[in-house]
Scaffold this motif. Sequence first.
Motif, PDB file in Angstrom:
ATOM      1  N   ILE A   1       0.835  -1.206   0.000  1.00 11.43           N
ATOM      2  CA  ILE A   1       0.000   0.000   0.000  1.00 11.43           C
ATOM      3  C   ILE A   1       0.864   1.249   0.000  1.00 11.43           C
ATOM      4  O   ILE A   1       0.595   2.222  -0.717  1.00 11.43           O
ATOM      5  CB  ILE A   1      -0.936  -0.013   1.232  1.00 11.43           C
ATOM      6  CG1 ILE A   1      -1.989  -1.103   1.085  1.00 11.43           C
ATOM      7  CG2 ILE A   1      -1.593   1.343   1.427  1.00 11.43           C
ATOM      8  CD1 ILE A   1      -2.823  -1.010  -0.158  1.00 11.43           C
ATOM      9  N   HIS A   2       1.926   1.229   0.791  1.00  6.22           N
ATOM     10  CA  HIS A   2       2.839   2.375   0.845  1.00  6.22           C
ATOM     11  C   HIS A   2       3.469   2.630  -0.524  1.00  6.22           C
ATOM     12  O   HIS A   2       3.599   3.780  -0.963  1.00  6.22           O
ATOM     13  CB  HIS A   2       3.918   2.123   1.899  1.00  6.22           C
ATOM     14  CG  HIS A   2       4.932   3.216   1.981  1.00  6.22           C
ATOM     15  ND1 HIS A   2       4.645   4.453   2.547  1.00  6.22           N
ATOM     16  CD2 HIS A   2       6.232   3.284   1.562  1.00  6.22           C
ATOM     17  CE1 HIS A   2       5.721   5.224   2.473  1.00  6.22           C
ATOM     18  NE2 HIS A   2       6.684   4.540   1.879  1.00  6.22           N
TER      19      HIS A   2
ATOM     20  N   LEU B   1       2.209   1.801  -3.423  1.00  4.08           N
ATOM     21  CA  LEU B   1       1.204   2.153  -4.429  1.00  4.08           C
ATOM     22  C   LEU B   1       0.749   3.606  -4.335  1.00  4.08           C
ATOM     23  O   LEU B   1       0.346   4.197  -5.339  1.00  4.08           O
ATOM     24  CB  LEU B   1      -0.021   1.243  -4.275  1.00  4.08           C
ATOM     25  CG  LEU B   1       0.070  -0.187  -4.819  1.00  4.08           C
ATOM     26  CD1 LEU B   1      -1.203  -0.949  -4.489  1.00  4.08           C
ATOM     27  CD2 LEU B   1       0.297  -0.185  -6.321  1.00  4.08           C
ATOM     28  N   SER B   2       0.792   4.166  -3.150  1.00  5.67           N
ATOM     29  CA  SER B   2       0.213   5.491  -2.917  1.00  5.67           C
ATOM     30  C   SER B   2       0.813   6.558  -3.831  1.00  5.67           C
ATOM     31  O   SER B   2       0.090   7.308  -4.505  1.00  5.67           O
ATOM     32  CB  SER B   2       0.388   5.886  -1.453  1.00  5.67           C
ATOM     33  OG  SER B   2      -0.273   4.984  -0.610  1.00  5.67           O
TER      34      SER B   2
ATOM     35  N   LEU C   1       0.039   6.170  -7.697  1.00  2.00           N
ATOM     36  CA  LEU C   1      -1.343   6.520  -7.995  1.00  2.00           C
ATOM     37  C   LEU C   1      -1.537   8.030  -8.032  1.00  2.00           C
ATOM     38  O   LEU C   1      -2.241   8.560  -8.909  1.00  2.00           O
ATOM     39  CB  LEU C   1      -2.274   5.902  -6.942  1.00  2.00           C
ATOM     40  CG  LEU C   1      -2.542   4.395  -7.072  1.00  2.00           C
ATOM     41  CD1 LEU C   1      -3.307   3.889  -5.862  1.00  2.00           C
ATOM     42  CD2 LEU C   1      -3.300   4.085  -8.350  1.00  2.00           C
TER      43      LEU C   1
ATOM     44  N   ILE D   1      -9.301   3.158  -6.920  1.00  2.00           N
ATOM     45  CA  ILE D   1      -8.175   2.407  -6.359  1.00  2.00           C
ATOM     46  C   ILE D   1      -7.565   3.173  -5.191  1.00  2.00           C
ATOM     47  O   ILE D   1      -7.215   2.583  -4.158  1.00  2.00           O
ATOM     48  CB  ILE D   1      -7.114   2.136  -7.444  1.00  2.00           C
ATOM     49  CG1 ILE D   1      -7.703   1.258  -8.556  1.00  2.00           C
ATOM     50  CG2 ILE D   1      -5.886   1.457  -6.849  1.00  2.00           C
ATOM     51  CD1 ILE D   1      -6.797   1.101  -9.758  1.00  2.00           C
ATOM     52  N   SER D   2      -7.459   4.478  -5.331  1.00  2.00           N
ATOM     53  CA  SER D   2      -6.868   5.303  -4.266  1.00  2.00           C
ATOM     54  C   SER D   2      -7.701   5.231  -2.995  1.00  2.00           C
ATOM     55  O   SER D   2      -7.154   5.164  -1.883  1.00  2.00           O
ATOM     56  CB  SER D   2      -6.755   6.759  -4.735  1.00  2.00           C
ATOM     57  OG  SER D   2      -5.908   6.865  -5.852  1.00  2.00           O
TER      58      SER D   2
ATOM     59  N   THR E   1      -9.602   2.725  -2.123  1.00  2.00           N
ATOM     60  CA  THR E   1      -9.388   1.392  -1.561  1.00  2.00           C
ATOM     61  C   THR E   1      -8.072   1.326  -0.803  1.00  2.00           C
ATOM     62  O   THR E   1      -7.982   0.757   0.287  1.00  2.00           O
ATOM     63  CB  THR E   1      -9.390   0.339  -2.691  1.00  2.00           C
ATOM     64  OG1 THR E   1     -10.624   0.422  -3.407  1.00  2.00           O
ATOM     65  CG2 THR E   1      -9.235  -1.063  -2.116  1.00  2.00           C
ATOM     66  N   VAL E   2      -7.039   1.935  -1.384  1.00  2.00           N
ATOM     67  CA  VAL E   2      -5.731   1.980  -0.730  1.00  2.00           C
ATOM     68  C   VAL E   2      -5.826   2.721   0.600  1.00  2.00           C
ATOM     69  O   VAL E   2      -5.272   2.289   1.619  1.00  2.00           O
ATOM     70  CB  VAL E   2      -4.693   2.650  -1.651  1.00  2.00           C
ATOM     71  CG1 VAL E   2      -3.419   2.992  -0.890  1.00  2.00           C
ATOM     72  CG2 VAL E   2      -4.367   1.746  -2.829  1.00  2.00           C
ATOM     73  N   GLU E   3      -6.556   3.832   0.602  1.00  2.00           N
ATOM     74  CA  GLU E   3      -6.697   4.615   1.826  1.00  2.00           C
ATOM     75  C   GLU E   3      -7.471   3.849   2.889  1.00  2.00           C
ATOM     76  O   GLU E   3      -7.161   3.915   4.084  1.00  2.00           O
ATOM     77  CB  GLU E   3      -7.405   5.937   1.510  1.00  2.00           C
ATOM     78  CG  GLU E   3      -7.485   6.894   2.684  1.00  2.00           C
ATOM     79  CD  GLU E   3      -6.109   7.242   3.262  1.00  2.00           C
ATOM     80  OE1 GLU E   3      -6.015   7.395   4.498  1.00  2.00           O
ATOM     81  OE2 GLU E   3      -5.141   7.334   2.474  1.00  2.00           O
TER      82      GLU E   3
ATOM     83  N   ILE F   1      -7.528   0.546   3.222  1.00  2.00           N
ATOM     84  CA  ILE F   1      -6.644  -0.490   3.758  1.00  2.00           C
ATOM     85  C   ILE F   1      -5.631   0.128   4.708  1.00  2.00           C
ATOM     86  O   ILE F   1      -5.290  -0.438   5.750  1.00  2.00           O
ATOM     87  CB  ILE F   1      -5.923  -1.233   2.607  1.00  2.00           C
ATOM     88  CG1 ILE F   1      -6.947  -1.974   1.747  1.00  2.00           C
ATOM     89  CG2 ILE F   1      -4.897  -2.225   3.154  1.00  2.00           C
ATOM     90  CD1 ILE F   1      -6.369  -2.631   0.521  1.00  2.00           C
ATOM     91  N   ARG F   2      -5.161   1.334   4.365  1.00  2.00           N
ATOM     92  CA  ARG F   2      -4.203   2.014   5.244  1.00  2.00           C
ATOM     93  C   ARG F   2      -4.841   2.332   6.594  1.00  2.00           C
ATOM     94  O   ARG F   2      -4.249   2.098   7.655  1.00  2.00           O
ATOM     95  CB  ARG F   2      -3.707   3.301   4.584  1.00  2.00           C
ATOM     96  CG  ARG F   2      -2.537   3.958   5.336  1.00  2.00           C
ATOM     97  CD  ARG F   2      -2.502   5.455   5.039  1.00  2.00           C
ATOM     98  NE  ARG F   2      -2.392   5.690   3.614  1.00  2.00           N
ATOM     99  CZ  ARG F   2      -1.227   5.696   2.952  1.00  2.00           C
ATOM    100  NH1 ARG F   2      -0.109   5.450   3.588  1.00  2.00           N
ATOM    101  NH2 ARG F   2      -1.194   5.957   1.664  1.00  2.00           N
TER     102      ARG F   2
END
Length: 304
Positions: free
Chosen positions: A68-69, A71-72, A75, A112-113, A115-117, A119-120
Amino acid sequence: MMFNKIRIPVLINSNPVYAPTGELEFIVVTTVDLSRRESHLKECQQNHAESIYYNRMRTIGELGVSVIHELSQPLLSLNLLLDMLKNQIGPDSEQGSAVLYIEQMQALVNKISKTVEYIRSFANKSESAGFELINLQSTIENLRQYIFYDLQENNIDFDIQLDDDNLLVYANPLMLEQAIVNLLKNSIESLRENDPNKTDIPGISVRVKSVRNVWIEIIVDDNGPGILPEIEKKIFTPFFSTKSDPTNTGVGLTISKGIITSFGGDITLQQKDTRGACFKISLPLAATNEATQLYNLIEIQNKY
């Protein structure tokens, strides 16, 4: 050993007892019921297997945080580049249709962003992160796009019914969507199973209604083979699965229940007169003031 036509495992020990003269006087025979011992052994094996799975999941979680880190930043850069490309083309150019495609790409990147946030925030154990007042109509309508390919590939009918188009709940929209999608995926998997006795068209329905203006019920129903009575109490157990597919981790229902519980609600398996499985999600209806919201939470907890 047989007792009432039931086979019971026992351990038999015999010890001879001799008289002072050396002659055999009698034999002491003892028996130990091993049925409980076997059940305890199976329970220990189950706990050991689950501990291994939990360790694996923890390792995957730690790896996921690193991913995740990583990918941020890409993106964010990709979104900026798409903005620059859109500005360079311009809406009035002959390639105006390309702008539409770029905007669609940006919508996917933003999805996607988010979703990433999520999960973070989940990794940081921030339970209130991302909670907002959401209208269930948009959330429920979004479900179709997540399972569109599976529905089309397996010729499954999908029906959505909302009693009211203004039902509000306090929740994380991504988490709520994930909880419902997990139920839908289970229904799709069950409908894929070949059943020679099945004559009706495979179908899934999602019904949303308000109950006494206190809580909301989301009912996910299918006409698949259903769930056997002997495993009904195990379906929310982590890593429990009846599927032979190695990609099935058996945590979908556990995750869904954990998500809904964090919103102050619950998921229950409902009894049906017809074939298939039916799950009910109950959530407190969002109120305009804290006192009413607290009352709704207490009401739903007392109900379930």
